[in-house]
Write a protein that holds these residues in place. Structure first.
Motif, mmCIF file in Angstrom:
data_model
loop_
_atom_site.group_PDB
_atom_site.id
_atom_site.type_symbol
_atom_site.label_atom_id
_atom_site.label_comp_id
_atom_site.label_asym_id
_atom_site.label_seq_id
_atom_site.Cartn_x
_atom_site.Cartn_y
_atom_site.Cartn_z
ATOM 1 N N ALA A 28 -8.059 11.379 14.376
ATOM 2 C CA ALA A 28 -7.850 10.015 13.852
ATOM 3 C C ALA A 28 -7.419 9.077 14.982
ATOM 4 O O ALA A 28 -7.860 7.924 15.039
ATOM 5 N N LEU A 29 -6.577 9.559 15.871
ATOM 6 C CA LEU A 29 -6.077 8.707 16.956
ATOM 7 C C LEU A 29 -7.190 8.306 17.924
ATOM 8 O O LEU A 29 -7.195 7.190 18.428
ATOM 9 N N ILE A 30 -8.117 9.236 18.196
ATOM 10 C CA ILE A 30 -9.198 8.863 19.129
ATOM 11 C C ILE A 30 -10.437 8.350 18.386
ATOM 12 O O ILE A 30 -11.378 7.877 18.992
ATOM 13 N N GLY A 31 -10.418 8.452 17.044
ATOM 14 C CA GLY A 31 -11.528 7.920 16.250
ATOM 15 C C GLY A 31 -12.807 8.718 16.385
ATOM 16 O O GLY A 31 -13.909 8.173 16.344
ATOM 17 N N TYR A 32 -12.677 10.033 16.555
ATOM 18 C CA TYR A 32 -13.847 10.880 16.797
ATOM 19 C C TYR A 32 -13.490 12.311 16.409
ATOM 20 O O TYR A 32 -12.388 12.778 16.717
ATOM 21 N N LYS A 33 -14.417 13.014 15.729
ATOM 22 C CA LYS A 33 -14.096 14.383 15.379
ATOM 23 C C LYS A 33 -14.317 15.309 16.579
ATOM 24 O O LYS A 33 -15.423 15.794 16.820
ATOM 25 N N LEU A 34 -13.259 15.518 17.316
ATOM 26 C CA LEU A 34 -13.304 16.412 18.479
ATOM 27 C C LEU A 34 -12.788 17.795 18.101
ATOM 28 O O LEU A 34 -13.387 18.814 18.432
ATOM 29 N N CYS A 35 -11.661 17.820 17.408
ATOM 30 C CA CYS A 35 -10.977 19.085 17.116
ATOM 31 C C CYS A 35 -11.429 19.623 15.768
ATOM 32 O O CYS A 35 -11.645 18.858 14.832
ATOM 33 N N ILE A 36 -11.494 20.943 15.665
ATOM 34 C CA ILE A 36 -11.815 21.525 14.368
ATOM 35 C C ILE A 36 -10.540 21.603 13.520
ATOM 36 O O ILE A 36 -9.438 21.698 14.045
ATOM 37 N N THR A 37 -10.733 21.538 12.206
ATOM 38 C CA THR A 37 -9.584 21.539 11.285
ATOM 39 C C THR A 37 -9.903 22.445 10.103
ATOM 40 O O THR A 37 -11.070 22.654 9.774
ATOM 41 N N ALA A 38 -8.853 22.992 9.496
ATOM 42 C CA ALA A 38 -9.060 23.816 8.305
ATOM 43 C C ALA A 38 -7.766 23.877 7.521
ATOM 44 O O ALA A 38 -6.689 23.644 8.065
ATOM 45 N N SER A 39 -7.885 24.196 6.243
ATOM 46 C CA SER A 39 -6.697 24.219 5.397
ATOM 47 C C SER A 39 -5.841 25.462 5.643
ATOM 48 O O SER A 39 -4.836 25.659 4.996
ATOM 49 N N VAL A 150 12.093 8.161 19.778
ATOM 50 C CA VAL A 150 11.908 6.743 20.077
ATOM 51 C C VAL A 150 11.387 6.038 18.827
ATOM 52 O O VAL A 150 11.775 4.918 18.514
ATOM 53 N N SER A 151 10.477 6.686 18.120
ATOM 54 C CA SER A 151 10.085 6.143 16.816
ATOM 55 C C SER A 151 9.550 7.244 15.908
ATOM 56 O O SER A 151 9.161 8.317 16.383
ATOM 57 N N ILE A 152 9.595 6.946 14.618
ATOM 58 C CA ILE A 152 9.016 7.848 13.616
ATOM 59 C C ILE A 152 8.007 7.018 12.829
ATOM 60 O O ILE A 152 8.340 5.931 12.348
ATOM 61 N N VAL A 153 6.789 7.515 12.734
ATOM 62 C CA VAL A 153 5.754 6.752 12.034
ATOM 63 C C VAL A 153 5.192 7.593 10.890
ATOM 64 O O VAL A 153 4.632 8.666 11.124
ATOM 65 N N PRO A 154 5.358 7.132 9.646
ATOM 66 C CA PRO A 154 4.714 7.837 8.535
ATOM 67 C C PRO A 154 3.208 7.606 8.595
ATOM 68 O O PRO A 154 2.770 6.472 8.784
ATOM 69 N N VAL A 155 2.428 8.666 8.483
ATOM 70 C CA VAL A 155 0.973 8.527 8.599
ATOM 71 C C VAL A 155 0.251 9.422 7.592
ATOM 72 O O VAL A 155 0.822 10.370 7.049
ATOM 73 N N SER A 156 -0.989 9.087 7.369
ATOM 74 C CA SER A 156 -1.907 10.034 6.744
ATOM 75 C C SER A 156 -3.078 10.187 7.707
ATOM 76 O O SER A 156 -3.900 9.274 7.840
ATOM 77 N N ALA A 157 -3.115 11.330 8.380
ATOM 78 C CA ALA A 157 -4.198 11.570 9.341
ATOM 79 C C ALA A 157 -5.524 11.645 8.602
ATOM 80 O O ALA A 157 -6.545 11.161 9.072
ATOM 81 N N LEU A 158 -5.469 12.239 7.401
ATOM 82 C CA LEU A 158 -6.689 12.431 6.626
ATOM 83 C C LEU A 158 -7.257 11.107 6.127
ATOM 84 O O LEU A 158 -8.465 10.869 6.187
ATOM 85 N N LYS A 159 -6.396 10.240 5.641
ATOM 86 C CA LYS A 159 -6.853 8.950 5.088
ATOM 87 C C LYS A 159 -6.747 7.834 6.123
ATOM 88 O O LYS A 159 -6.856 6.658 5.771
ATOM 89 N N THR A 160 -6.468 8.196 7.367
ATOM 90 C CA THR A 160 -6.254 7.252 8.475
ATOM 91 C C THR A 160 -5.352 6.080 8.079
ATOM 92 O O THR A 160 -5.705 4.919 8.223
ATOM 93 N N ARG A 161 -4.171 6.433 7.606
ATOM 94 C CA ARG A 161 -3.161 5.395 7.325
ATOM 95 C C ARG A 161 -2.021 5.524 8.333
ATOM 96 O O ARG A 161 -1.580 6.624 8.648
ATOM 97 N N GLY A 162 -1.560 4.380 8.829
ATOM 98 C CA GLY A 162 -0.459 4.381 9.802
ATOM 99 C C GLY A 162 -0.914 4.741 11.212
ATOM 100 O O GLY A 162 -0.087 4.822 12.127
ATOM 101 N N ILE A 163 -2.204 4.939 11.396
ATOM 102 C CA ILE A 163 -2.700 5.403 12.702
ATOM 103 C C ILE A 163 -2.574 4.303 13.770
ATOM 104 O O ILE A 163 -2.189 4.574 14.906
ATOM 105 N N ASP A 164 -2.871 3.042 13.390
ATOM 106 C CA ASP A 164 -2.742 1.946 14.362
ATOM 107 C C ASP A 164 -1.294 1.798 14.821
ATOM 108 O O ASP A 164 -1.022 1.612 16.004
#
Ligand SMILES: Nc1nc2c(ncn2[C@@H]2O[C@H](COP(=O)(O)OP(=O)(O)OP(=O)(O)O)[C@@H](O)[C@H]2O)c(=O)[nH]1
Ligand SMILES: [Mg+2]
Length: 300
Positions: A28-39, A150-164
């Motif tokens: 999500a941070l780089i905006g590209y599916k580079l890494c594989i993911t699984a549940s 330094v900071s804590i950011v709530p995010v949803s990596a899956l739904k790309t929320r809080g990523i910016d």
């Protein structure tokens, strides 16, 4: 020069226990599916560089295996070593936590991070699954109090929320420095490595319950043939019985793995892919240092 800031560069290690969403977050941070993911936990096995290039800054993210305890095979030791070495190497630690569940494995990661002197940013992930949002505030203050990030950011990596917001928090911490990678570079890994990962992703997704940690994938053949890419992948298992599981009744399981991996590879390479798969046995490879070296799993 008015209006122009000097370039910034930072290496950021994405750290945390297995299955919290580190790889999904890096993508999500780089905006590209580079890494594989699984549940399933322990999906990532390598330090994987993902580069984000901005006009005034470059961030080099390192995906890492989940830091875990309680397993003692050579593979488990290598995974923890890989993650911690990436943490040591980076300028900034990005610690990923699951908003729904924090346990003693997170606690162990936290204790290790406390020994590090670099800036710490916490990403509190999977907020899309948090029904009671009022639980967030006390959690944020407890983490702030305890680990002094330094900071804590709530995010949803899956739904790309809080990523910016997370990206901005990291950019703000990046020290002055020239870009280390070409602007078109997304990773330093070979296409062959990424192809093996896409095949392994399907094996993990479909078979992790039956075959915990006992498979790895090697690309034996990688050939361009006009607009067609011909790939041969060996799926390594540890015992004959596991080979039968990967192949499945009448070859059905291997066929599903092959079809899904091919689709994933076609979207990765943007061309038609012909994929052949074989299953081979190498006894006890995950506890065999020599085998780990062969599969590139001893690297740190
Ligand atoms: N609901 C929800 N699921 C998420 C989120 N981020 C990741 N996931 C899911 O969590 C699971 C684990 O994600 P990964 O990115 O593979 O986790 P990881 O931390 O890299 O895991 P390891 O590589 O095993 O250490 C996958 O099923 C993801 O789809 C999120 O923000 N919300
Ligand atoms: Mg991962």
């Amino acid at each position: 020069m008015s209006g122009e800031s000097s370039p910034r560069f930072a290496t950021i290690a994405v750290l945390g226990r297995p299955n919290v969403g580190k790889s999904t977050l890096l993508n999500a941070l780089i905006g590209y599916k580079l890494c594989i993911t699984a549940s399933k936990p322990q999906t990532t096995r390598h330090r994987l560089l993902g580069v984000l290039t901005r006009p005034d800054a470059q961030l080099a993210f390192l995906d890492t295996p989940g830091i875990h305890r309680g397993q003692t095979r050579a593979l488990n030791r290598a995974l923890n070593r890989t993650a911690k070495a990436a943490g040591d190497e980076a300028d900034i630690s990005l610690w990923v936590l699951d908003v729904l569940r924090q346990d003693e494995e997170d606690e162990a990661v936290g204790q290790w991070l406390e020994t590090q002197t670099k800036p710490l940013v916490i990403a509190l992930n999977k907020i899309d699954r948090l029904a009671d949002k009022s639980a967030l505030l006390p959690m944020l203050s407890a983490l702030q109090e305890r680990y002094k990030p330094v900071s804590i950011v709530p995010v949803s990596a899956l739904k790309t929320r809080g990523i910016d917001q997370l990206r901005d928090a990291l950019l703000a911490l990046a020290p002055a420095g020239e870009a280390q990678f070409d602007e078109d570079d997304i990773t330093d890994r070979s296409e062959k490595f990424l192809a093996a990962e896409r095949v392994r992703e399907q094996v993990v997704r479909l078979l992790r319950d039956e075959l915990p940690f006992s498979t790895t994938v090697e690309i034996e053949n990688f050939q361009r043939d006009g607009n067609l890419l011909r790939l041969g992948a060996i799926i390594w298992v540890e015992r004959e019985g596991q080979k039968a599981i990967v192949i499945g009744k009448g070859g059905a399981q291997l066929k599903t793995i092959g079809t899904q991996a091919r689709q994933s590879l076609e979207s990765l390479f943007g061309c038609k892919v012909h994929l052949e798969t074989w299953v081979r046995v190498r006894e006890n490879w995950s506890d065999d240092e020599r085998a780990l070296r062969r599969f590139g799993l001893d690297q740190i």
